[in-house]
Design an enzyme around this catalytic site. Structure first.
Site, mmCIF file in Angstrom:
data_model
loop_
_atom_site.group_PDB
_atom_site.id
_atom_site.type_symbol
_atom_site.label_atom_id
_atom_site.label_comp_id
_atom_site.label_asym_id
_atom_site.label_seq_id
_atom_site.Cartn_x
_atom_site.Cartn_y
_atom_site.Cartn_z
ATOM 1 N N SER A 126 0.854 -1.185 0.000
ATOM 2 C CA SER A 126 0.000 0.000 0.000
ATOM 3 C C SER A 126 0.891 1.236 0.000
ATOM 4 O O SER A 126 2.024 1.195 0.494
ATOM 5 C CB SER A 126 -0.891 0.012 1.251
ATOM 6 N N TYR A 173 -2.047 -0.519 10.178
ATOM 7 C CA TYR A 173 -2.183 -0.877 8.769
ATOM 8 C C TYR A 173 -0.934 -0.437 8.011
ATOM 9 O O TYR A 173 -0.334 -1.226 7.263
ATOM 10 C CB TYR A 173 -3.422 -0.211 8.172
#
Length: 263
Positions: free
Chosen positions: A152, A166
Site C-alpha cells: 500500500s 495498517y
C-alpha cells in the site's frame, strides 16, 4: 465447460494464477481481468459463496478459463500451505501467486484498540509471511514463478490514527518482499514484485470518509492498472503511477507534519 482435469499438454497450458482474498474488491476485479487475458485461476477467500458468485461471473466473461476455488482463512497458517499445495496438484504448476488478502480496520495506539490492531498485524503481516513461505516453497521446487505482494502507499511512512498498524503492516510486507528478492538474485526465473496501490474503490476504502481518500480512482480503473503493473513484473510499482509515484517520493522525504497534510 472449461477443463477441470490436470493439464497434460504443456504447449497448450494456460498460465495459472493464485489470488488470495479474491472474493471481493481488488482481488475479484483482478481475477476477472486475468481470466479475460487467458489465465487460469486458483481463487481462495473465507467467503466461499462469494467465490462461487465470482466464478460464475468469470466464466460468463471468459468461458475458456479454468477456475478452481478453495475456502481459506489466511490466519489458519497450516491451511495456507495445504490450499496452495492442493492448487499446485490440481493444476500441475503455478505461475503466479498474488498475496492480496488483508484487513484495514485498526485503532489509534493507546486508545483501547489493541485487539483490533493485533488482528491487522496478524492478517496483513504474519498471514502474509505464511503465504510467502508456501509460495516460495512451490516456486523453489518448480525453479520458476512470480510472487506478487500487495502492499500500500501507506507503507511509505508511518501514519496516524486508525491506520497506524495498517501502515506498519504494509511497510513490513514490502520489506519482506525485498528480502525475498535479495534471496532470488541468482535465480532470475523466480521474481518478486511489490505493488503499492493508492486509493482505489473497494470494500476497504468504502469505510473511509471521502476527504480521507484523496486521488481515489474507480475499482475498474484501479484493477486495470493493477493487472498491467503485475504483468510488467517490475520489482516495485505504485498504482496508479500518477500521482502516487511522485507522492511516494514526497511521503518518504518530507517532514512528517507535511506528509499528514498530503494524505
Amino acid at each position: 465447460m472449461p477443463n477441470s482435469s490436470p493439464i497434460a499438454d504443456k504447449a497448450d497450458r494456460r498460465p495459472v494464477i493464485v489470488i488470495t482474498g479474491a472474493s471481493s474488491g481488488l482481488g475479484a476485479g483482478m481475477a476477472v481481468r486475468f481470466a479475460k487475458k487467458g489465465y487460469d485461476l486458483a481463487l481462495c477467500a473465507r467467503r466461499i459463496e462469494k467465490l462461487e458468485e465470482l466464478k460464475f461471473e468469470i466464466l460468463s466473461a471468459a468461458p475458456l478459463a479454468r477456475v478452481e476455488l478453495a475456502p481459506l482463512d489466511v490466519n489458519d497458517h497450516d491451511a495456507v500451505f495445504t490450499v496452495f499445495e492442493d492448487f499446485k496438484t490440481r493444476f500441475g504448476k503455478i505461475d503466479r501467486i498474488i498475496i492480496n488478502a488483508g484487513i484495514g480496520s485498526g485503532a489509534p495506539i493507546g486508545k483501547g484498540g489493541f485487539q483490533k490492531n493485533k488482528a491487522v498485524l496478524e492478517t496483513n503481516l504474519i498471514a502474509a509471511l505464511a503465504q510467502s513461505e508456501a509460495s516460495m516453497q512451490i516456486f523453489r521446487e518448480q525453479g520458476e514463478g512470480h510472487l506478487v505482494i500487495i502492499s500500500s502507499m501507506s507503507a511509505m511512512r508511518g501514519l496516524r490514527s486508525s491506520i497506524a498498524c495498517y501502515s506498519t503492516s504494509k511497510a513490513a510486507v514490502a520489506h519482506l518482499a525485498e528480502c525475498m528478492r535479495a534471496d532470488m538474485l541468482r535465480k532470475p526465473k523466480i521474481t518478486v514484485s511489490t505493488i503499492f496501490p493508492g486509493y482505489i474503490e473497494s470494500e476497504m476504502t468504502a469505510q473511509a470518509p471521502k476527504d480521507k481518500t484523496p486521488y481515489i480512482v474507480s475499482n475498474d480503473k484501479g484493477c486495470d492498472l493493477l493487472v498491467k503493473a503485475i504483468e510488467a513484473k517490475k520489482e516495485k510499482a505504485c498504482v496508479p503511477a500518477w500521482p502516487w509515484a511522485p507522492m511516494g517520493f514526497l511521503m518518504r522525504n518530507l517532514p512528517l507534519s507535511w506528509v499528514m497534510k498530503l494524505i
